[in-house]
Write an enzyme that holds these catalytic residues in place. Structure first.
Site, PDB file in Angstrom:
ATOM      1  N   GLU A 147      -9.277  -5.247  -4.384  1.00 10.98           N
ATOM      2  CA  GLU A 147      -8.614  -4.309  -3.483  1.00 10.98           C
ATOM      3  C   GLU A 147      -9.593  -3.503  -2.629  1.00 10.98           C
ATOM      4  O   GLU A 147      -9.507  -3.489  -1.407  1.00 10.98           O
ATOM      5  CB  GLU A 147      -7.742  -3.342  -4.290  1.00 10.98           C
ATOM      6  CG  GLU A 147      -6.499  -3.974  -4.887  1.00 10.98           C
ATOM      7  CD  GLU A 147      -5.350  -4.088  -3.908  1.00 10.98           C
ATOM      8  OE1 GLU A 147      -5.547  -3.779  -2.718  1.00 10.98           O
ATOM      9  OE2 GLU A 147      -4.258  -4.503  -4.343  1.00 10.98           O
ATOM     10  N   SER A 161       0.842  -1.197   0.000  1.00  9.46           N
ATOM     11  CA  SER A 161       0.000   0.000   0.000  1.00  9.46           C
ATOM     12  C   SER A 161       0.880   1.251   0.000  1.00  9.46           C
ATOM     13  O   SER A 161       1.669   1.451  -0.925  1.00  9.46           O
ATOM     14  CB  SER A 161      -0.976  -0.045   1.171  1.00  9.46           C
ATOM     15  OG  SER A 161      -2.004   0.907   1.041  1.00  9.46           O
ATOM     16  N   HIS A 190      -7.887  -5.499  -0.022  1.00 17.60           N
ATOM     17  CA  HIS A 190      -6.651  -4.775   0.247  1.00 17.60           C
ATOM     18  C   HIS A 190      -6.037  -5.227   1.572  1.00 17.60           C
ATOM     19  O   HIS A 190      -6.725  -5.348   2.587  1.00 17.60           O
ATOM     20  CB  HIS A 190      -6.955  -3.272   0.305  1.00 17.60           C
ATOM     21  CG  HIS A 190      -5.751  -2.416   0.414  1.00 17.60           C
ATOM     22  ND1 HIS A 190      -4.781  -2.373  -0.557  1.00 17.60           N
ATOM     23  CD2 HIS A 190      -5.342  -1.541   1.379  1.00 17.60           C
ATOM     24  CE1 HIS A 190      -3.846  -1.526  -0.202  1.00 17.60           C
ATOM     25  NE2 HIS A 190      -4.150  -1.009   0.970  1.00 17.60           N
TER      26      HIS A 190
END
Length: 485
Positions: free
Chosen positions: A306, A182, A398
């Site tokens: 995600e 990320s 995610h």
């Protein structure tokens, strides 16, 4: 067994658990006191005697960002927080080194999370380093008389520490891989595409690269909005006298305003890597296309679903692809292209696909494409194993790859995803992924074909792992105008 290791700033004593030695809270930069919170990092002072390295340092200043999870930082915590931690299976091994850069949208994150316990990964034959770096205004906010991207400068300082000291912990300073997820992957991309990190690392893994980059004008506007709420000039001296918690309180309404008017801003968060011409001059995938990091091997990838973690609670009527296209500054016709590219997928699902593409899936793909086009060895992956929690509503969301990367099945990340029961697939898939990462860190080969414009091979991380060509071809072709192939 004497676990004392001498670094260039002084000796540290670690702990041992089984075959893994750990050294925690080692300072790589001076404490964040006063104006120093907003200036470039400087080296820590040397110390006499042996420093205890059995516990993590305090976290860098940050607000609580995960509901239900205790804050990582509290007012009054120590300022000696620019630290790193080392896990090693062999103090004399000359092993490959892997340096982890955590995520957190540049708003939060810290290395003391159980999710980043690197003992399991280190046991696979590498020395693992995890790094605290400045986030929020301290790390990325605009300051008139200080450099931009101070959080990235922290990471560079930590990498210089690794180059000078890691041999004493059993690591090979000539074989360093940076990896992150990320915002950590955003940092990895900035480090490989910029010039400041040259020679500090040799390979890189970007897991769910976040599209968090902005120009200097936008960074200045956001900084002025936040400093204006504090009623202080945006200088290191003035901001250094303001408590961190006051800055956190001031940034919150600014971020709400940004989210309410997404079309007016590049990003939906207040902080991003600034294209400042020093750390980074252009978007990483464009810089790599020109051969900026030809000698660095790269893995880049994303998770299939995600943004389901962010959109799962929205009512179906709020998931409007047309509104999403407008917010992403895309032509209205793009919605029809998505419907044609993903037949049978309803509009609520397309909304999530579009957001996932913009935030993570396309930047990760562009990074692999750009590096291959620039002559670098590049690998692409998609993590598609679906999480069982919440009735499967999150898919491969995610952050889901992080527990598999470290082999940690119980943490604040997995509590909701696994709902108290470790899935039977976890051990096998985690072992496969860790094995690929360690192989890549050791030799530059993760075990699947490199990405090229001719075949666009990608590893699909599921049970069993497979290799496919061009896994999100419809999205790649829709977004091609944003980054020509």
């Amino acid at each position: 067994m004497d676990l004392v290791v001498r670094t260039e700033h002084g000796a540290v004593r670690g702990t041992v658990n089984g075959e893994i030695s750990a050294f925690k809270g080692i300072p790589y930069a001076a404490p964040l006191d006063g104006p120093r919170r907003f200036q470039a990092p400087v080296a820590p002072e040397r110390w006499d005697g042996v420093r205890d390295a059995s516990a993590f340092s305090a976290s860098v200043p940050q607000p609580a960002i995960m509901p239900g999870v205790p804050p990582l930082w509290n007012p009054g915590d120590g300022t000696d927080s620019l630290s790193l931690n080392v896990w090693t299976p062999d103090l004399g091994g000359g092993l490959p080194v892997m340096v982890w850069i955590h995520g957190g949208a540049f708003l939060g994150g810290a290395t003391d999370s159980p999710a980043y316990d690197a003992a399991r990964l280190a046991s696979d034959g590498v020395v693992v380093v995890t790094v605290n770096y400045r986030v929020g205004y301290e790390g990325f906010g605009w300051v008139a008389d200080a450099p931009a991207n101070r959080g990235i400068l922290d990471q560079l300082a930590a990498l210089r520490w690794v180059r000078e000291n890691i041999a004493a912990f059993g690591g090979d300073p000539g074989n360093v891989t940076i990896f992150g997820e990320s915002a950590g992957a955003t940092s990895v991309a900035a480090l490989i595409a910029g010039s400041a990190g040259q020679g500090l690392f040799h390979r890189a893994i970007a897991q769910s690269l976040g599209n968090l980059y902005s120009d200097e004008d936008e960074a200045r506007k956001i900084g002025e909005l936040i400093a204006g709420r504090l009623d202080v000039p945006a200088t290191a001296e003035a901001l250094g006298s303001v408590p961190s918690e006051a800055i956190h309180a001031a940034q919150s309404p600014v971020m709400q305003e940004m989210n309410a008017d997404r079309a007016a801003w590049t990003n939906s968060t207040a902080y991003a890597v600034v294209l400042d011409g020093e750390v980074l001059s252009e978007l990483p995938w464009e810089a790599l296309r020109s051969g900026a990091a030809r000698g660095v091997d790269l893995i880049s990838g994303y998770n299939t679903d995600e943004t389901k973690m962010f959109t799962v609670g929205l009512p179906a009527e709020a998931k409007d692809p047309a509104a999403m296209a407008q917010g992403l500054r895309l032509a209205p016709s793009v919605v029809d292209e998505y419907r044609a590219g993903y037949p049978g997928v309803d509009d609520a699902e397309l909304y999530t696909v579009m957001l996932s593409d913009q935030l993570f899936r396309m930047p990760s793909t562009w990074l692999a494409e750009g590096h291959a086009a620039g002559g670098g060895r590049s690998y692409l992956y998609e993590f598609s194993w679906p999480v069982p929690g919440l009735g499967g509503a999150l898919g491969a969301c995610h952050g889901l790859d992080v527990p598999f990367t470290f082999g940690v099945s119980e943490s604040e990340l997995t509590a909701a995803w696994f709902e108290g029961t470790v899935p039977p697939d976890f051990e096998g898939l985690s072992g496969e992924l860790r094995g690929a990462w360690v192989s890549f860190a050791t030799t530059g080969d993760p075990g699947w074909p490199a990405y090229t414009a001719a075949d666009r091979s990608a590893r699909i991380w599921n049970v069993p792992p497979t290799v496919v060509a061009d896994p999100i071809k419809p999205s790649r072709e829709i977004w091609r105008h944003r980054f020509p192939a």
